[in-house]
Design an enzyme around this catalytic site. Structure first.
Site, PDB file in Angstrom:
ATOM      1  N   LYS A  26      -7.383   2.712   0.979  1.00 10.66           N
ATOM      2  CA  LYS A  26      -6.051   2.329   0.476  1.00 10.66           C
ATOM      3  C   LYS A  26      -5.614   0.964   1.008  1.00 10.66           C
ATOM      4  O   LYS A  26      -5.203   0.086   0.248  1.00 10.66           O
ATOM      5  CB  LYS A  26      -4.998   3.384   0.885  1.00 10.66           C
ATOM      6  CG  LYS A  26      -5.306   4.780   0.388  1.00 10.66           C
ATOM      7  CD  LYS A  26      -4.261   5.782   0.822  1.00 10.66           C
ATOM      8  CE  LYS A  26      -4.260   6.098   2.304  1.00 10.66           C
ATOM      9  NZ  LYS A  26      -5.490   6.753   2.775  1.00 10.66           N
ATOM     10  N   THR A  47       4.936 -14.310  -4.483  1.00 13.27           N
ATOM     11  CA  THR A  47       6.088 -13.937  -3.690  1.00 13.27           C
ATOM     12  C   THR A  47       5.802 -12.654  -2.943  1.00 13.27           C
ATOM     13  O   THR A  47       5.175 -11.735  -3.461  1.00 13.27           O
ATOM     14  CB  THR A  47       7.316 -13.726  -4.575  1.00 13.27           C
ATOM     15  OG1 THR A  47       6.970 -12.821  -5.599  1.00 13.27           O
ATOM     16  CG2 THR A  47       7.791 -15.040  -5.162  1.00 13.27           C
ATOM     17  N   HIS A  88       1.326   9.277   2.198  1.00 15.15           N
ATOM     18  CA  HIS A  88       2.346  10.287   1.868  1.00 15.15           C
ATOM     19  C   HIS A  88       3.737   9.985   2.399  1.00 15.15           C
ATOM     20  O   HIS A  88       4.713  10.163   1.707  1.00 15.15           O
ATOM     21  CB  HIS A  88       2.000  11.635   2.498  1.00 15.15           C
ATOM     22  CG  HIS A  88       0.764  12.247   1.992  1.00 15.15           C
ATOM     23  ND1 HIS A  88      -0.129  11.604   1.186  1.00 15.15           N
ATOM     24  CD2 HIS A  88       0.272  13.487   2.180  1.00 15.15           C
ATOM     25  CE1 HIS A  88      -1.115  12.419   0.913  1.00 15.15           C
ATOM     26  NE2 HIS A  88      -0.895  13.563   1.499  1.00 15.15           N
TER      27      HIS A  88
END
Ligand code: GDP
Length: 612
Positions: A26, A47, A88
């Site tokens: 991730k 940005t 989570h």
């Protein structure tokens, strides 16, 4: 900031979160997406937001350029806003009444390892909050024989792989991901084979390490969100709506809130309404902070600078008095005036009230640091059928211990506190010690629940053992001829254990059911022992009104005199605790007992007190 200044925008950028099992990539993926954006060199367009990164549409179009023939599309959304922290816990705080502030999710699955516990958990959470998702089948570069083509679209890199490698990719894709999604009731397929994206979950093979497939991942995300989520993304020029992701200390400025704005415009000086520990908070925005535009992302040190306004979707730090009371996961609304602020405060109060639990029933006490984690804890406990007496946000205080004591009165196994990521106040600790209340603390929800469940099982087992220890077990003995050592007071005789077990304290009876005293001591070859089992020959002393020659005789058979309540428990709750020979002896004892009392230990219907 270029993307902020366009007024009259039709659609805002979708908010995207990344979920998945630990180590499936991730963080690497988010870094890669940021890096890719920087590498695409779009001056002024790169940005950063607070807690999020913006990938402009022009970058996505540029990356997807080589795919034009395969996936032709023109972007009408301004880009994608990625929440920087995966997982989570932060996702839980992106809560919005009945759903999520996140518009879309990427579920990262290691194509080689396949589905893991947190993969399933992620899908469960996405389902609960009704967030659509695509699957990034990550680490394709680890497929044996894969030849990496850095930062190349997947479909182009695939053409350069050997047949054998392509087959292996298909096999892993199917076995480890697509078939697993089917098992969960999702239709799924590799993205380039899907016709109807509303019915089929798109799976995009990528390598977060080499950058292969990132172009398709971004293109599919952008394409799907702008096509299917237009209603959600329609931008309102009105007052801002958002949610607090985190509360932070801002050196020199007091407490600030990192907020994700999902609709409208937020300006310096606006009246905002949010949720606090002691009720709604109404305050004025003193400053809005955003990271300085960067050409190169150095995640570690991003300087913030004040801005006048922000447009949804945005991640922004709000500095305002009173925010030290605010809770992460609480909604943030801009009010046009004081009157509207009061109405919104009432709305916020009701929304937060609905998340709390306050009952007089038996159940555990739950404390959590944010509304998101409180909601997640409650959901997790409900799924496990663990009742909750009281659940709220904030540190563990004395009154929580008092609640736990009250809950214990009703059910001793639920008189505990489960504290997620919060402090235990000293007076609460003291009170807990005084009353022997266990406080479980952890900052991972499933570990916290595991700890409690382990404790719970141990307590139930200990209780069972204790109850079991008190029961008189079935036992059958015969007085050995020629081994009467003393006739009475107490009688001491040699016996052979024919079946079951005898222990000191057990009452004895004759074959005709007549009680003849209690075993006082058992000796084996002169040594005191605590039990004697079938096959052993031992000496026992018998207390009570008994005399050998009058009440009992050499060669007599005696049984343990089992109280009726014990016999019932042996036949029901503790049936599995008896050995075969004990069961045989128990049946003989019941037969004797029923001669005097035909209803002795008759168990009707469902076994009482059987295992829950
Ligand atoms: P997270 O726990 O899901 O955030 O996973 P990380 O992003 O920290 O990645 C875990 C490990 O896998 C790290 O050592 C990464 O370098 C490695 N990793 C992540 N993506 C890839 C990939 O596509 N290919 C390979 N070979 N390794 C990867």
């Amino acid at each position: 900031m270029a993307e902020q200044k366009t007024s009259g925008r039709r659609l805002r950028q979708p908010i995207v979160v990344v979920l998945g099992h630990v180590d499936h990539g991730k963080t690497t993926l988010l870094d890669k997406i940021r890096g890719t954006t920087v590498a695409a060199k779009e001056p002024g367009l790169i940005t950063q937001h607070v807690g999020a990164s913006f990938v402009p549409a022009s970058v996505i179009e540029k990356l997807a350029e080589p795919l034009k023939k395969i996936i032709p599309f023109k972007l009408i959304i301004p880009g994608l806003l990625f929440i920087d922290t995966p997982g989570h816990e932060l996702f839980a705080n992106l809560r919005r009444r009945g759903g999520s502030v996140a518009d879309f999710a990427i579920l990262v699955v290691d194509i080689n390892e396949g589905f893991q516990p947190q993969t399933y958990e992620s899908i469960e959470i996405l389902r609960q909050r009704r967030v659509p998702f695509v699957v990034a089948a990550n680490k394709i570069d680890k497929i044996p024989g894969w030849r990496a083509n850095p930062d190349t679209p997947f479909l182009i890199s695939l053409q350069k792989q050997a047949q054998r490698v392509r087959e292996e990719l298909e096999r892993r894709l199917w076995d480890n991901i697509i078939s697993k999604l089917y098992e969960l009731g999702f239709q799924a397929d590799r993205f380039d084979r899907i016709r109807d994206f509303t019915r089929t979950v798109a799976v995009i093979p990528i390598s977060a390490k080499t950058g292969e497939g990132i172009a398709e991942l971004l293109a599919v995300l952008a394409g799907l969100t702008q096509r299917y989520l237009q209603h959600r993304l329609r931008f309102a020029e009105g007052p801002a709506k958002g949610v607090i992701l985190e509360i932070r200390e801002q050196p020199g400025l007091g407490t600030a809130a990192d907020v994700v704005i999902y609709d409208g415009v937020l300006r310096k000086g606006d009246i905002i309404v949010t949720g606090g520990l002691n009720g709604p908070v109404i305050t004025h925005v003193r400053a809005l902070l955003m990271p300085k535009p960067l050409q190169e992302i150095r995640v570690a040190k991003r300087e913030l600078e004040p801005v006048e306004e922000v447009y949804a979707a945005a991640g922004v730090r709000i500095v305002a008095p009173g925010l030290e009371e605010a809770i992460a996961g609480a909604p943030v609304f801009v009010a046009r005036d004081e009157g509207e602020a009061k109405q919104l405060a009432e709305k916020v109060r009701r929304e937060i009230e609905a998340l709390r639990i306050k009952t007089e029933a038996e159940g555990v006490i739950v404390k959590a640091d944010t509304l998101g984690s409180l909601e997640a804890m409650i959901e997790a406990l409900r799924k496990r059928d663990i009742p909750i007496r009281y659940a709220d946000v904030g540190p563990v205080a004395k009154r929580d211990v008092i609640e736990a004591v009250a809950s214990r009165e009703l059910n001793k196994f639920y008189g505990v506190i489960l504290a997620f990521n919060v402090k235990v106040l000293p007076e609460a600790e003291e009170e807990a010690k005084k009353h022997g209340i266990t406080i479980f603390t952890n900052n991972v929800i499933y570990r916290l629940l595991e700890d409690f469940e382990k404790w719970y099982k141990e307590q139930v087992e200990a209780e069972r053992r204790k109850e079991l220890e008190k029961l008189v077990r079935p036992g059958k003995i015969r007085l050995l001829p020629g081994y009467v050592f003393r006739r009475s007071n107490p009688a001491i005789v040699g016996v052979e254990v024919l079946g079951g077990v005898i222990k000191p304290g057990y009452p004895l009876m004759r074959e005709d059911g007549k009680r003849i005293g209690t075993i006082h001591q058992i000796q084996d070859k002169g040594k005191v022992i605590h039990e004697a089992r079938a096959g052993m020959a031992v000496a026992i002393s018998i207390r009570g009104h008994v005399m050998v020659g009058r009440h009992i005789d050499e060669g007599d058979v005696l049984y343990t005199d089992i109280p009726e309540q014990h016999a019932v428990l042996w036949l029901t709750k503790f049936k599995s605790e008896l050995t075969d020979d004990e069961m045989v002896v128990l049946k003989e004892i019941i037969k004797i007992k029923r001669k005097q009392n035909p209803a002795y230990a008759v168990v009707l219907g469902k076994p009482q007190g059987a295992k829950p």
